[in-house]
Design a protein around this motif. Structure first.
Motif, mmCIF file in Angstrom:
data_model
loop_
_atom_site.group_PDB
_atom_site.id
_atom_site.type_symbol
_atom_site.label_atom_id
_atom_site.label_comp_id
_atom_site.label_asym_id
_atom_site.label_seq_id
_atom_site.Cartn_x
_atom_site.Cartn_y
_atom_site.Cartn_z
ATOM 1 N N GLY A 135 -11.399 -32.733 54.419
ATOM 2 C CA GLY A 135 -10.949 -33.074 53.072
ATOM 3 C C GLY A 135 -10.451 -31.861 52.313
ATOM 4 O O GLY A 135 -9.993 -30.875 52.892
ATOM 5 N N THR A 136 -10.539 -31.929 50.981
ATOM 6 C CA THR A 136 -10.236 -30.784 50.129
ATOM 7 C C THR A 136 -11.560 -30.229 49.612
ATOM 8 O O THR A 136 -12.555 -30.955 49.515
ATOM 9 C CB THR A 136 -9.345 -31.175 48.947
ATOM 10 N N SER A 137 -11.581 -28.963 49.275
ATOM 11 C CA SER A 137 -12.852 -28.354 48.883
ATOM 12 C C SER A 137 -12.688 -27.472 47.661
ATOM 13 O O SER A 137 -11.596 -27.018 47.326
ATOM 14 C CB SER A 137 -13.432 -27.528 50.039
ATOM 15 N N LEU A 138 -13.820 -27.260 47.014
ATOM 16 C CA LEU A 138 -13.881 -26.404 45.824
ATOM 17 C C LEU A 138 -15.170 -25.600 45.907
ATOM 18 O O LEU A 138 -16.257 -26.166 45.997
ATOM 19 C CB LEU A 138 -13.870 -27.253 44.553
ATOM 20 N N GLU A 139 -15.046 -24.287 45.895
ATOM 21 C CA GLU A 139 -16.238 -23.436 45.889
ATOM 22 C C GLU A 139 -16.847 -23.465 44.493
ATOM 23 O O GLU A 139 -16.164 -23.216 43.512
ATOM 24 C CB GLU A 139 -15.874 -22.008 46.289
ATOM 25 N N PHE A 140 -18.163 -23.776 44.417
ATOM 26 C CA PHE A 140 -18.724 -23.995 43.085
ATOM 27 C C PHE A 140 -20.070 -23.338 42.861
ATOM 28 O O PHE A 140 -20.504 -23.190 41.731
ATOM 29 C CB PHE A 140 -18.873 -25.500 42.835
ATOM 30 N N GLU A 141 -20.776 -22.947 43.911
ATOM 31 C CA GLU A 141 -22.147 -22.470 43.747
ATOM 32 C C GLU A 141 -22.484 -21.539 44.896
ATOM 33 O O GLU A 141 -21.692 -21.367 45.838
ATOM 34 C CB GLU A 141 -23.091 -23.679 43.715
ATOM 35 N N THR A 142 -23.664 -20.927 44.835
ATOM 36 C CA THR A 142 -24.115 -20.014 45.886
ATOM 37 C C THR A 142 -25.526 -20.383 46.303
ATOM 38 O O THR A 142 -26.371 -20.719 45.474
ATOM 39 C CB THR A 142 -24.085 -18.558 45.386
ATOM 40 N N LEU A 143 -25.774 -20.317 47.615
ATOM 41 C CA LEU A 143 -27.091 -20.557 48.181
ATOM 42 C C LEU A 143 -27.774 -19.204 48.379
ATOM 43 O O LEU A 143 -27.174 -18.277 48.930
ATOM 44 C CB LEU A 143 -26.955 -21.279 49.525
ATOM 45 N N TYR A 144 -29.024 -19.090 47.935
ATOM 46 C CA TYR A 144 -29.738 -17.806 47.977
ATOM 47 C C TYR A 144 -30.890 -17.870 48.978
ATOM 48 O O TYR A 144 -31.698 -18.808 48.955
ATOM 49 C CB TYR A 144 -30.281 -17.451 46.593
ATOM 50 N N ARG A 145 -30.958 -16.824 49.831
ATOM 51 C CA ARG A 145 -31.992 -16.776 50.854
ATOM 52 C C ARG A 145 -32.536 -15.359 51.013
ATOM 53 O O ARG A 145 -31.831 -14.372 50.789
ATOM 54 C CB ARG A 145 -31.433 -17.221 52.212
ATOM 55 N N GLU A 196 -35.650 -14.607 39.882
ATOM 56 C CA GLU A 196 -36.439 -14.399 41.094
ATOM 57 C C GLU A 196 -35.550 -14.245 42.326
ATOM 58 O O GLU A 196 -35.883 -13.505 43.258
ATOM 59 C CB GLU A 196 -37.431 -15.543 41.291
ATOM 60 N N LYS A 197 -34.418 -14.920 42.343
ATOM 61 C CA LYS A 197 -33.501 -14.783 43.479
ATOM 62 C C LYS A 197 -32.847 -13.409 43.489
ATOM 63 O O LYS A 197 -32.592 -12.837 44.555
ATOM 64 C CB LYS A 197 -32.459 -15.899 43.438
ATOM 65 N N ARG A 198 -32.568 -12.894 42.309
ATOM 66 C CA ARG A 198 -32.030 -11.531 42.225
ATOM 67 C C ARG A 198 -33.017 -10.526 42.804
ATOM 68 O O ARG A 198 -32.631 -9.556 43.464
ATOM 69 C CB ARG A 198 -31.707 -11.185 40.771
ATOM 70 N N HIS A 199 -34.305 -10.768 42.582
ATOM 71 C CA HIS A 199 -35.325 -9.830 43.059
ATOM 72 C C HIS A 199 -35.545 -9.900 44.567
ATOM 73 O O HIS A 199 -35.836 -8.883 45.198
ATOM 74 C CB HIS A 199 -36.660 -10.118 42.356
ATOM 75 N N TRP A 200 -35.423 -11.088 45.154
ATOM 76 C CA TRP A 200 -35.906 -11.270 46.526
ATOM 77 C C TRP A 200 -34.850 -11.623 47.562
ATOM 78 O O TRP A 200 -35.092 -11.425 48.761
ATOM 79 C CB TRP A 200 -36.991 -12.352 46.544
ATOM 80 N N CYS A 201 -33.714 -12.157 47.153
ATOM 81 C CA CYS A 201 -32.768 -12.703 48.132
ATOM 82 C C CYS A 201 -31.719 -11.668 48.549
ATOM 83 O O CYS A 201 -31.037 -11.096 47.702
ATOM 84 C CB CYS A 201 -32.084 -13.940 47.567
ATOM 85 N N ASN A 202 -31.612 -11.476 49.851
ATOM 86 C CA ASN A 202 -30.623 -10.535 50.383
ATOM 87 C C ASN A 202 -29.475 -11.237 51.096
ATOM 88 O O ASN A 202 -28.614 -10.588 51.680
ATOM 89 C CB ASN A 202 -31.297 -9.539 51.337
ATOM 90 N N VAL A 203 -29.469 -12.572 51.087
ATOM 91 C CA VAL A 203 -28.392 -13.348 51.707
ATOM 92 C C VAL A 203 -27.840 -14.331 50.673
ATOM 93 O O VAL A 203 -28.607 -15.068 50.040
ATOM 94 C CB VAL A 203 -28.888 -14.120 52.948
ATOM 95 N N GLN A 204 -26.535 -14.332 50.517
ATOM 96 C CA GLN A 204 -25.873 -15.258 49.617
ATOM 97 C C GLN A 204 -24.765 -15.975 50.379
ATOM 98 O O GLN A 204 -23.898 -15.331 50.970
ATOM 99 C CB GLN A 204 -25.285 -14.531 48.402
ATOM 100 N N ILE A 205 -24.817 -17.304 50.373
ATOM 101 C CA ILE A 205 -23.840 -18.107 51.103
ATOM 102 C C ILE A 205 -23.102 -19.007 50.115
ATOM 103 O O ILE A 205 -23.727 -19.834 49.451
ATOM 104 C CB ILE A 205 -24.524 -18.970 52.177
ATOM 105 N N PRO A 206 -21.794 -18.853 49.986
ATOM 106 C CA PRO A 206 -21.043 -19.727 49.080
ATOM 107 C C PRO A 206 -21.154 -21.187 49.516
ATOM 108 O O PRO A 206 -21.171 -21.500 50.711
ATOM 109 C CB PRO A 206 -19.602 -19.223 49.203
ATOM 110 N N LEU A 207 -21.222 -22.071 48.536
ATOM 111 C CA LEU A 207 -21.258 -23.511 48.776
ATOM 112 C C LEU A 207 -19.983 -24.142 48.243
ATOM 113 O O LEU A 207 -19.447 -23.709 47.222
ATOM 114 C CB LEU A 207 -22.465 -24.149 48.083
ATOM 115 N N ARG A 208 -19.545 -25.185 48.924
ATOM 116 C CA ARG A 208 -18.345 -25.899 48.509
ATOM 117 C C ARG A 208 -18.651 -27.376 48.293
ATOM 118 O O ARG A 208 -19.496 -27.954 48.970
ATOM 119 C CB ARG A 208 -17.252 -25.788 49.577
ATOM 120 N N GLN A 209 -17.931 -27.964 47.354
ATOM 121 C CA GLN A 209 -17.869 -29.412 47.244
ATOM 122 C C GLN A 209 -16.672 -29.860 48.091
ATOM 123 O O GLN A 209 -15.562 -29.345 47.921
ATOM 124 C CB GLN A 209 -17.638 -29.849 45.791
ATOM 125 N N HIS A 210 -16.891 -30.815 48.995
ATOM 126 C CA HIS A 210 -15.788 -31.363 49.790
ATOM 127 C C HIS A 210 -15.499 -32.785 49.337
ATOM 128 O O HIS A 210 -16.419 -33.564 49.076
ATOM 129 C CB HIS A 210 -16.137 -31.355 51.276
#
Length: 415
Positions: free
Chosen positions: A174-184, A346-360
């Motif tokens: 489909g078409t997608s829009l990047e809108f948020e980030t997943l924190y890990r 808390e995510k700023r303090h602990w998360c070293n992985v950021q994965i962009p999320l898209r709406q499809h």
């Protein structure tokens, strides 16, 4: 070799499934060897799902047991359950679990739990899909999304740009829009996490908060599995969240949408869902809770709460609970602790992985085209507002005004 790379080198063993209970959508193979079938009962795709699930799970939203329990507790009718399986040379290579529903007059196909988990994506035979050409992948997704019964729009929220360490396999869905980030947080041990994420000043700050909490009484941290006390802990967690929602002047979606029963059911023995509750107690009273779901070496935090008692906020019970979580999970064998989407302190303090999320989005009617454009506009506006502190303050002002008028105390903690 990373675990993700190793996965790509392993063949996926899935037997050809009988299709006597399936509705044929596009059973004849096309020029690439693709065919598609549709099922209305999750049990009919269990073998396929569990084999694909073993490749890479990025969310409880891809867990067979989690979605099966969701369907049961939410009493979703079979005619609104759609399990679309894509085959390559009669071998299942992708599965999309979809819920058909009507929202404000718009007929949608979407993920089952909505915003209750941080991310979603179709389940795939990762090695096979990665090996496909871009044209083949586009054909696969088009065939899987173009033969469903009539609706207006397929709305596939919160899809990571990469799965199992591999990116790009859903670009043509489909078409997608990047809108948020997943924190890990992704670490080999607590020692590595501590070294990389905590500065000298951060350690001092954490220690001072801990000392203030200790001065209030006996502090105890617990890792609770399914058992007799889980109901009490979960009830307390939702009561704490309700109090916080009230203080913020926003509705409690868990209560409004009758979701509490699902989280109780998931934490019971025999549910199939591996729930871990992290609990911080002060003088025996629960002051902070984190509700987690485990899959392999990944732990996903779905809900967190803390006491609204202003007398203990100086001890930062939420942050102290999370500190103890981080001190234990990586040394227990977990390698990823997923904190979900959306930026927090808390995510700023602990998360070293950021994965962009898209709406499809896949429009399925003229109305779907209109709704797609409107929804993307809303999403882009939300992103701009969240990135602008002034606008965020304006959006929060009605809730703050309500608190002042009613005398409801604001929650001053950043946790």
């Amino acid at each position: 070799m990373s675990s993700e790379t190793a996965l790509l080198k392993q063949p996926l063993a899935i037997a050809n499934e009988p299709v006597t209970t399936a509705q044929s959508l596009a059973a004849e193979r096309d020029q690439f060897g693709f065919s598609v079938r549709l099922f209305h009962h999750i049990e009919d795709v269990e073998t396929i799902w569990r084999a694909l699930e073993g490749q890479s799970v990025e969310s409880p939203g891809q867990s067979y047991d989690f979605i099966k329990l969701w369907i049961q507790t939410r009493r979703i009718a079979s005619q609104n359950q759609f399990f679309v399986v894509g085959y390559h040379e009669d071998r299942p290579v992708a599965l999309m679990p979809l819920h058909r529903k009507t929202v404000k007059g718009v007929r949608l196909y979407t993920w089952f739990p909505g915003a209750n988990v941080g991310a979603y994506s179709p389940l795939t035979d990762l090695m096979s899909v990665v090996a496909m050409s871009a044209d083949m992948r586009k054909t696969l997704w088009t065939r899987m999304t173009s033969h469903l019964p009539p609706a207006d729009l397929m709305y596939l929220r919160a899809m990571p740009v990469e799965v199992g360490g591999v990116g790009g396999i859903f670009d043509s869905l489909g078409t997608s829009l990047e809108f948020e980030t997943l924190y890990r947080s992704h670490y080999s041990s607590w020692a590595e996490c501590d070294q990389l994420q905590r500065s000298k000043s951060r350690r001092k700050h954490d220690r001072q908060q801990g000392e203030r909490l200790d001065a209030m009484g006996a502090v105890r941290f617990e890792d609770v599995r399914a058992g007799p006390e889980t109901h009490t802990i979960i009830a307390t967690m939702f009561n704490q969240r309700s109090a916080r929602f009230k203080a913020m002047g926003i509705p409690d979606t868990f209560v409004r949408e009758n979701l509490v029963a699902f989280y109780h059911a998931a934490a019971q023995p025999g549910s199939g869902v591996d729930v871990r509750l992290h609990v911080l107690r002060l003088n025996g009273d629960i002051v902070a809770v984190r509700y987690n779901v485990v899959h392999g070496d990944k732990m996903f935090c779905l809900i967190s709460s803390m006491s609204a008692d202003l007398a203990i906020q100086n001890g930062s019970p939420g942050k102290q609970c999370l500190l103890r979580v981080m001190q234990t999970v990586f040394d227990e064998g977990f390698r990823t602790f997923d904190m979900g989407a959306g930026f927090t302190d808390e995510k700023r303090h602990w998360c070293n992985v950021q994965i962009p999320l898209r709406q499809h989005y896949v429009p399925l009617s003229a109305r779907g085209d209109v709704v797609l454009g409107a929804h993307q506009l809303i999403q882009r506006t939300r992103v701009r507002i969240k990135a602008n502190r002034t606008l965020m303050g304006v959006m929060r002002w009605p809730g703050q005004l309500w608190n002042r008028v009613t005398g409801t105390p604001s929650n001053h903690s950043s946790e």
